[in-house]
Write a protein that holds these residues in place. Structure first.
Motif, PDB file in Angstrom:
ATOM      1  N   PRO A 107      15.909  30.095  -1.409  1.00 54.22           N
ATOM      2  CA  PRO A 107      16.254  28.567  -1.766  1.00 54.22           C
ATOM      3  C   PRO A 107      17.576  28.347  -1.912  1.00 54.22           C
ATOM      4  CG  PRO A 107      14.601  30.005  -3.138  1.00 54.22           C
ATOM      5  CD  PRO A 107      15.210  30.923  -2.417  1.00 54.22           C
ATOM      6  N   ASP A 108      17.798  26.797  -1.765  1.00 51.94           N
ATOM      7  CA  ASP A 108      19.058  26.501  -1.950  1.00 51.94           C
ATOM      8  C   ASP A 108      19.655  26.760  -3.375  1.00 51.94           C
ATOM      9  OD1 ASP A 108      19.386  25.770   0.906  1.00 51.94           O
ATOM     10  OD2 ASP A 108      19.426  23.741   0.514  1.00 51.94           O
ATOM     11  N   PRO A 109      21.132  26.729  -3.557  1.00 59.94           N
ATOM     12  CA  PRO A 109      21.503  26.990  -5.150  1.00 59.94           C
ATOM     13  C   PRO A 109      20.840  25.811  -5.787  1.00 59.94           C
ATOM     14  CG  PRO A 109      23.132  27.078  -3.392  1.00 59.94           C
ATOM     15  CD  PRO A 109      21.918  26.631  -2.754  1.00 59.94           C
ATOM     16  N   ASP A 110      20.676  24.701  -5.615  1.00 58.30           N
ATOM     17  CA  ASP A 110      20.262  23.513  -6.283  1.00 58.30           C
ATOM     18  C   ASP A 110      18.759  23.466  -6.602  1.00 58.30           C
ATOM     19  OD1 ASP A 110      20.048  22.721  -3.787  1.00 58.30           O
ATOM     20  OD2 ASP A 110      20.772  20.718  -3.977  1.00 58.30           O
ATOM     21  N   VAL A 111      17.923  24.293  -6.122  1.00 59.82           N
ATOM     22  CA  VAL A 111      16.547  24.321  -6.327  1.00 59.82           C
ATOM     23  C   VAL A 111      16.333  25.073  -7.432  1.00 59.82           C
ATOM     24  CG1 VAL A 111      14.530  25.487  -5.415  1.00 59.82           C
ATOM     25  CG2 VAL A 111      15.966  24.502  -3.902  1.00 59.82           C
ATOM     26  N   PRO A 112      15.656  24.432  -8.539  1.00 59.65           N
ATOM     27  CA  PRO A 112      15.206  24.831  -9.763  1.00 59.65           C
ATOM     28  C   PRO A 112      14.550  26.128  -9.641  1.00 59.65           C
ATOM     29  CG  PRO A 112      14.208  22.954  -9.419  1.00 59.65           C
ATOM     30  CD  PRO A 112      15.215  23.039  -8.350  1.00 59.65           C
ATOM     31  N   VAL A 113      14.695  27.092 -10.467  1.00 57.87           N
ATOM     32  CA  VAL A 113      13.950  28.531 -10.244  1.00 57.87           C
ATOM     33  C   VAL A 113      12.698  28.106 -11.252  1.00 57.87           C
ATOM     34  CG1 VAL A 113      13.707  30.964 -11.006  1.00 57.87           C
ATOM     35  CG2 VAL A 113      15.840  29.891  -9.813  1.00 57.87           C
ATOM     36  N   LYS A 117       5.447  23.574 -12.953  1.00 53.68           N
ATOM     37  CA  LYS A 117       5.898  22.692 -14.074  1.00 53.68           C
ATOM     38  C   LYS A 117       7.644  22.430 -14.107  1.00 53.68           C
ATOM     39  CE  LYS A 117       6.589  26.758 -17.173  1.00 53.68           C
ATOM     40  NZ  LYS A 117       7.333  27.341 -16.138  1.00 53.68           N
ATOM     41  N   ASP A 118       8.050  23.097 -13.475  1.00 57.11           N
ATOM     42  CA  ASP A 118       9.698  23.093 -13.217  1.00 57.11           C
ATOM     43  C   ASP A 118      10.214  22.053 -12.097  1.00 57.11           C
ATOM     44  OD1 ASP A 118      10.251  24.874 -15.198  1.00 57.11           O
ATOM     45  OD2 ASP A 118       9.414  26.241 -13.900  1.00 57.11           O
ATOM     46  N   ASN A 119       9.050  21.391 -11.316  1.00 59.84           N
ATOM     47  CA  ASN A 119       9.627  20.494 -10.318  1.00 59.84           C
ATOM     48  C   ASN A 119      10.120  19.261 -10.886  1.00 59.84           C
ATOM     49  OD1 ASN A 119       8.255  21.859  -8.492  1.00 59.84           O
ATOM     50  ND2 ASN A 119       6.264  20.649  -8.532  1.00 59.84           N
ATOM     51  N   VAL A 120      11.299  18.864 -10.292  1.00 61.27           N
ATOM     52  CA  VAL A 120      11.916  17.809 -11.093  1.00 61.27           C
ATOM     53  C   VAL A 120      11.788  16.287 -10.489  1.00 61.27           C
ATOM     54  CG1 VAL A 120      14.323  16.927 -11.443  1.00 61.27           C
ATOM     55  CG2 VAL A 120      14.047  19.301 -11.405  1.00 61.27           C
ATOM     56  N   ARG A 313       6.816   8.414  -6.301  1.00 63.98           N
ATOM     57  CA  ARG A 313       7.804   8.994  -7.081  1.00 63.98           C
ATOM     58  C   ARG A 313       8.142  10.465  -6.106  1.00 63.98           C
ATOM     59  NH1 ARG A 313       4.434  11.844 -11.989  1.00 63.98           N
ATOM     60  NH2 ARG A 313       3.568  13.783 -10.829  1.00 63.98           N
ATOM     61  N   VAL A 314       9.490  10.622  -6.279  1.00 58.41           N
ATOM     62  CA  VAL A 314       9.899  11.772  -5.508  1.00 58.41           C
ATOM     63  C   VAL A 314      10.275  12.759  -6.296  1.00 58.41           C
ATOM     64  CG1 VAL A 314      12.048  12.600  -3.841  1.00 58.41           C
ATOM     65  CG2 VAL A 314      10.969  10.308  -3.746  1.00 58.41           C
ATOM     66  N   LEU A 315       9.933  14.056  -5.707  1.00 58.81           N
ATOM     67  CA  LEU A 315      10.033  15.499  -6.687  1.00 58.81           C
ATOM     68  C   LEU A 315      10.981  16.372  -5.799  1.00 58.81           C
ATOM     69  CD1 LEU A 315       7.426  14.219  -8.026  1.00 58.81           C
ATOM     70  CD2 LEU A 315       6.386  16.569  -7.969  1.00 58.81           C
ATOM     71  N   LEU A 316      11.754  16.961  -6.716  1.00 64.64           N
ATOM     72  CA  LEU A 316      12.459  18.200  -5.959  1.00 64.64           C
ATOM     73  C   LEU A 316      11.589  19.434  -6.542  1.00 64.64           C
ATOM     74  CD1 LEU A 316      14.850  19.718  -4.595  1.00 64.64           C
ATOM     75  CD2 LEU A 316      16.101  19.494  -6.973  1.00 64.64           C
ATOM     76  N   LEU A 317      11.004  20.011  -5.274  1.00 67.71           N
ATOM     77  CA  LEU A 317      10.271  21.234  -5.545  1.00 67.71           C
ATOM     78  C   LEU A 317      11.024  22.297  -6.453  1.00 67.71           C
ATOM     79  CD1 LEU A 317       7.613  21.580  -2.823  1.00 67.71           C
ATOM     80  CD2 LEU A 317       7.598  20.224  -5.006  1.00 67.71           C
ATOM     81  N   ALA A 318      10.559  23.057  -7.253  1.00 72.98           N
ATOM     82  CA  ALA A 318      10.919  24.241  -7.729  1.00 72.98           C
ATOM     83  C   ALA A 318      10.724  25.524  -6.880  1.00 72.98           C
ATOM     84  CB  ALA A 318      10.396  24.554  -9.104  1.00 72.98           C
ATOM     85  N   SER A 319      11.243  26.411  -6.966  1.00 69.16           N
ATOM     86  CA  SER A 319      11.294  27.600  -6.121  1.00 69.16           C
ATOM     87  C   SER A 319       9.724  28.032  -5.881  1.00 69.16           C
ATOM     88  CB  SER A 319      12.169  28.666  -6.556  1.00 69.16           C
ATOM     89  OG  SER A 319      11.671  29.107  -7.805  1.00 69.16           O
TER      90      SER A 319
END
Length: 418
Positions: A107-113, A117-120, A313-319
């Motif tokens: 995963p890229d560094p900016d992807v939440p681990v 529930k941790d998707n942003v 809505r747009v989500l950034l997926l967690a790892s």
RNA sequence: GGAGAGGUGGCCGAGCUGGUUUAAGGCGUACGCCUGCUAAGCGUAUGUAGGGGAAACUCUACCGAGGGUUCGAAUCCCUCCUUCUCCGCCA
């Protein structure tokens, strides 16, 4: 596939990436096998060198009419030794390859681990419609034109069948979206709907997703689970010129998914089906520009939702929610007024060089130099069934008719479906 | 499905009576020279992967894939994949 040099140098990074993605990997086994292989290769290369020299000596002596039995005997001995060492390397190679296939992308560094529930939630746009009556789910609104029982009779449960305006609406949407992408500089591709195991391996559906795909065993083919497979594989084993990057492609394909083990509450109506239609965007990009390209693909997808007036809505997926091959992924969810929930309608991923390594997709830098791996990206633009859910449910009126957004009304020849 | 012919480096293309071919030559590309500019011309360099070395350099593998024969395989044999041509079948 990951770079072997990275595996040797920083195995810990790979171990942590796998943990973040909830993948089990055996790094120790790989490291040991790799070290064995390298030791064996050293020995083998030395023996080959000797044999090459002997062969040359034989050639020269024979030419001169001299006897070369001694060299030939020595060479034969070396050949026997080599055979044994080489077969061991072959074994180790297949072991290494199969272990490497189980290593997920980092995963890229900016992807939440973390997990789901941790998707942003990066942004929410559009107005969720309000009604002065109880909104209905799409399967009630589409009773005359969406017939799962008929599809079931034909192909089995969880396949779908549209007739009348629903069939036309789907076709219209596909055509409209493709036209939109073409206007935005993409080239339309029409590709096979089946693919070979090698293609599935390149884009990394295999080995992990084998159980989720339909397989035509007799011909050793799979039905594609996404247009990503044939469209990305268009460039498998190809060497591009840097000047031909980026490659921007789009295409319509059906997507076949067995959805093994997912029967349950969320698969009523069009929510989750075995075959759905999708327009896919694929991008081959210079490694230094894939980050921007990723955002661009996201923009293309949401711009269509804006034109259709659908809240999203747009989500950034967690790892833990990232797919095996992805380094970073945005999900787009749209509002379903009849079910009062968000539905995933697009996944937009940057795979960096992970698929390019598996599929050997490279470019030659302008001004010469060694070929480098390209970066691959793709995103749904968009998936049809859930788009139809949202259009139908959000556009419904008290009398059960459905109001279409302007861009579709023009193409459907009516503003309201009754 | 049947018959035949091919698959060689980024591309084209020789080699295929096994051993100075660790793949000729051309195109393309890079650098240099020449030249009002451009083009042409001349010269040099230029496959991929891995190992060793500070470097120059050097070693090994790779001629669709995999087996086999041989002291030695791009070259001979077998199997498979794939492309093309013709025939058959078919929307």
């Amino acid at each position: 596939m990951l770079d072997r040099k990275l595996l040797r140098k920083d195995p810990q990074i790979v171990v942590e990436a796998a943990r973040a993605k909830n993948e089990k990997i055996d790094m120790e086994q790989w490291l040991e096998a790799d070290a064995n292989r390298r030791a064996l290769m050293l020995e083998i290369e030395e023996l080959r060198k000797q044999r090459n020299q002997l062969s040359k000596a034989v050639s020269i002596k024979r030419r001169a009419g001299e006897n070369a039995d001694e060299e030939m005997n020595k060479s034969r001995e070396i050949g026997t030794k080599l055979g044994a060492l080489e077969s061991r390397v072959t074994e180790i190679d297949s072991l290494l390859a199969s272990i490497e296939m189980s290593f997920p992308n980092i995963p890229d560094p900016d992807v939440p681990v973390g997990g789901e529930k941790d998707n942003v939630i990066l942004k929410t746009r559009g107005k969720v419609p309000e009604f002065n009556f109880q909104p209905k789910p799409h399967w009630e609104l589409m009773e005359d034109v969406f017939q799962p029982e008929a599809a079931s009779r034909i192909a089995g449960s969880n396949f779908i069948l549209f007739r009348g305006w629903a069939a036309k609406l789907q076709r219209t949407l596909i055509s409209w979206m493709l036209d939109y992408h073409i206007e935005n500089g993409m080239e339309e591709v029409w590709a096979p709907f089946v693919a070979k195991p090698e293609s599935m391996t390149a884009t990394a559906q295999l080995p992990k997703m084998d159980d989720d795909m339909y397989k035509i065993g007799r011909d050793d083919l799979y039905l594609i689970p996404t247009g990503e497979v044939p469209i990305t594989n268009l460039y498998r084993d190809q060497l591009l010129e840097e000047t031909s990057l980026p490659v921007r492609l789009c295409g319509y394909t059906p997507c076949f998914r067995r959805e093994a083990g997912s029967y349950g509450k969320d698969n009523r109506g069009l929510n989750r089906v075995h075959q759905f239609e999708k327009v896919e965007m694929v991008r081959l990009e210079h490694p230094e520009r894939s980050e921007d390209a990723h955002l661009e693909l996201l923009d293309h997808a949401v711009a269509m939702l804006e034109l259709l007036g659908i809240p999203y809505r747009v989500l950034l997926l967690a790892s833990g929610d990232l797919s095996f091959a992805a380094a970073k992924c945005f999900d787009i969810e749209i509002w379903s007024a009849g079910q009062e929930k968000w539905l995933e309608v697009s996944s937009i991923s940057n795979f960096r060089d992970f698929q390019a390594r598996r599929g050997n997709m490279r470019f030659r830098p302008a001004g010469g130099g060694k070929p480098r791996y390209i970066h691959t990206l793709n995103g749904s633009g968009l998936a049809l069934p859930r788009l139809i859910i949202s259009l139908v449910e959000n556009g419904q009126q008290a009398d059960g008719s459905i109001k279409l957004p302007q861009v579709l009304a023009e193409r459907m020849g009516t503003e309201v479906i009754r």
